[in-house]
Design an enzyme around this catalytic site. Sequence first.
Site, short mmCIF file in Angstrom:
data_model
loop_
_atom_site.label_atom_id
_atom_site.label_comp_id
_atom_site.label_asym_id
_atom_site.label_seq_id
_atom_site.Cartn_x
_atom_site.Cartn_y
_atom_site.Cartn_z
N LYS A 106 0.83 -1.25 -0.05
CA LYS A 106 0.21 -0.05 0.02
C LYS A 106 0.85 1.33 0.14
O LYS A 106 2.12 1.15 0.17
CB LYS A 106 -0.84 0.03 1.19
CG LYS A 106 -0.18 -0.07 2.60
CD LYS A 106 -0.92 0.07 3.73
CE LYS A 106 -0.08 0.07 5.11
NZ LYS A 106 -1.04 -0.50 6.14
N TYR A 157 15.45 30.56 5.75
CA TYR A 157 13.91 31.22 6.41
C TYR A 157 14.21 31.40 7.66
O TYR A 157 14.18 30.44 8.58
CB TYR A 157 12.86 30.40 5.90
CG TYR A 157 12.32 30.49 4.64
CD1 TYR A 157 12.48 31.68 3.72
CD2 TYR A 157 11.83 29.26 3.72
CE1 TYR A 157 12.04 31.83 2.40
CE2 TYR A 157 11.64 29.38 2.47
CZ TYR A 157 11.76 30.41 1.81
OH TYR A 157 11.26 30.37 0.36
C1 LIG Z 1 -0.21 -1.22 6.77
C2 LIG Z 1 -0.72 -2.65 7.52
C3 LIG Z 1 0.13 -3.77 7.59
C4 LIG Z 1 1.73 -3.74 7.51
O1 LIG Z 1 2.11 -3.11 8.64
P1 LIG Z 1 3.76 -3.06 8.91
O2 LIG Z 1 3.63 -2.50 10.41
O3 LIG Z 1 4.09 -2.32 8.13
O4 LIG Z 1 4.19 -4.23 8.73
C5 LIG Z 1 -0.44 -5.01 7.91
N1 LIG Z 1 -1.83 -5.07 8.02
C6 LIG Z 1 -2.69 -4.01 7.70
C7 LIG Z 1 -4.22 -3.89 8.17
C8 LIG Z 1 -2.16 -2.63 7.78
O5 LIG Z 1 -2.87 -1.64 7.44
#
Ligand SMILES: *Cc1c(COP(=O)(O)O)cnc(C)c1O
Length: 375
Positions: free
Chosen positions: A33, A261
């Site tokens: 994702k 800045y």
């Molecule tokens: C993002 C996510 C993962 C992976 O989590 P990590 O901590 O990056 O391993 C697994 N399951 C769900 C539902 C997530 O949203």
Amino acid sequence: MWQAEVRIDLDAIRDNVALMRAGTTAEVMAVVKGDGYGHGMLPCARAALAGGATWLGVATLEEGLGLRRAGFEVPVLAWLHSPGMPLHEGVAAGIDLSASTERLVDELVTGARRAERQARVHLKLDTGLSRGGATADEWPSVLEAAAKAQADGDIDVVGVWSHFISSDVPGDETIDHQLAAFADGLAVAERFGITPRYRHIANSAATLTRPDAHYDLVRPGIAVYGLSPVAGQTFGLRPAMTAHARVAQTKRVPAGQGVSYGHTYHTERETTLALVPLGYADGVPRAASNAGPVQLGGKRRTVAGRVCMDQIVVDVGDDDVSAGDVATLFGPGDDGGPTADDWAAVAGTINYEIVTRFGSARVPRHYDGTAGTPA
Ligand SMILES: *Cc1c(COP(=O)(O)O)cnc(C)c1O
């Protein structure tokens, strides 16, 4: 020729997945994702499959459809849906979809009928995170709706799953509580005739530290990219992302010169300033002003003054640094070089956010290694 660039080591991604695969009897779902946590979803998905992952995980339907459009045929789970999404497209594409409410089960039934194909469903139980998932109170009615839809032939309950609160803190008491709640939820599901082939709850941290939480499938994300979810432990993972840029300009300035800045930094003595063309539009956290580490001219230095939208300034003293030299913000940390963890620490965030925000469109990505690339 590049000015600023993110390099992704695909072989590291493959090896990180292979390492987790070797540590479990469960299947591995590589979570890709957020555009592969900023590393690029498609090449990373290929490298993860080369490392032994057999599933891909994404948050949104659109991400899942992107995988299918790119030709991925492995099981894909997408887990975050607001009402009214075109779930029939996901069903038609054979994407596994999560459901936490009766309403979503109903929408999946509608989607399945419209797609003229059974929907593959993972029912999500909230074991304490209080994010997605059915509460223990709601669970029986969700199961009842799912059992009916399954009996009608509209859905196939492929999975039952949940997500941890604090698995990144080994020994945290919530881990055992959630595992007990998950086991209870599975027992209740069985009473409704639901015995899924895939029971899953482990993210990266639980994959690396809690074999008793692996069940049939683990869902690592951050560890795929080689970053550790647990402070102070690396587990043999190798960070896949390096962010660097070529110095755009250098100049000599006198002692007492204010920099960037707001002039929040002043030179202590006559010195050379190097202008590095990466800023918060590229993912450099502004909260790391006067704090972010930069490797330049063979030494580790610190951002001088505020992080701007497009650039940062580094004070290199009398060292021999000139325009065109490469400044590395973070990478695998070889030879003491800065890491995404270092940036997270000074910016008050987590390594996840550092790399994910570096997935901006402006910085070109270059892929190293061959894992998952066609021969
Ligand atoms: C993002 C996510 C993962 C992976 O989590 P990590 O901590 O990056 O391993 C697994 N399951 C769900 C539902 C997530 O949203």
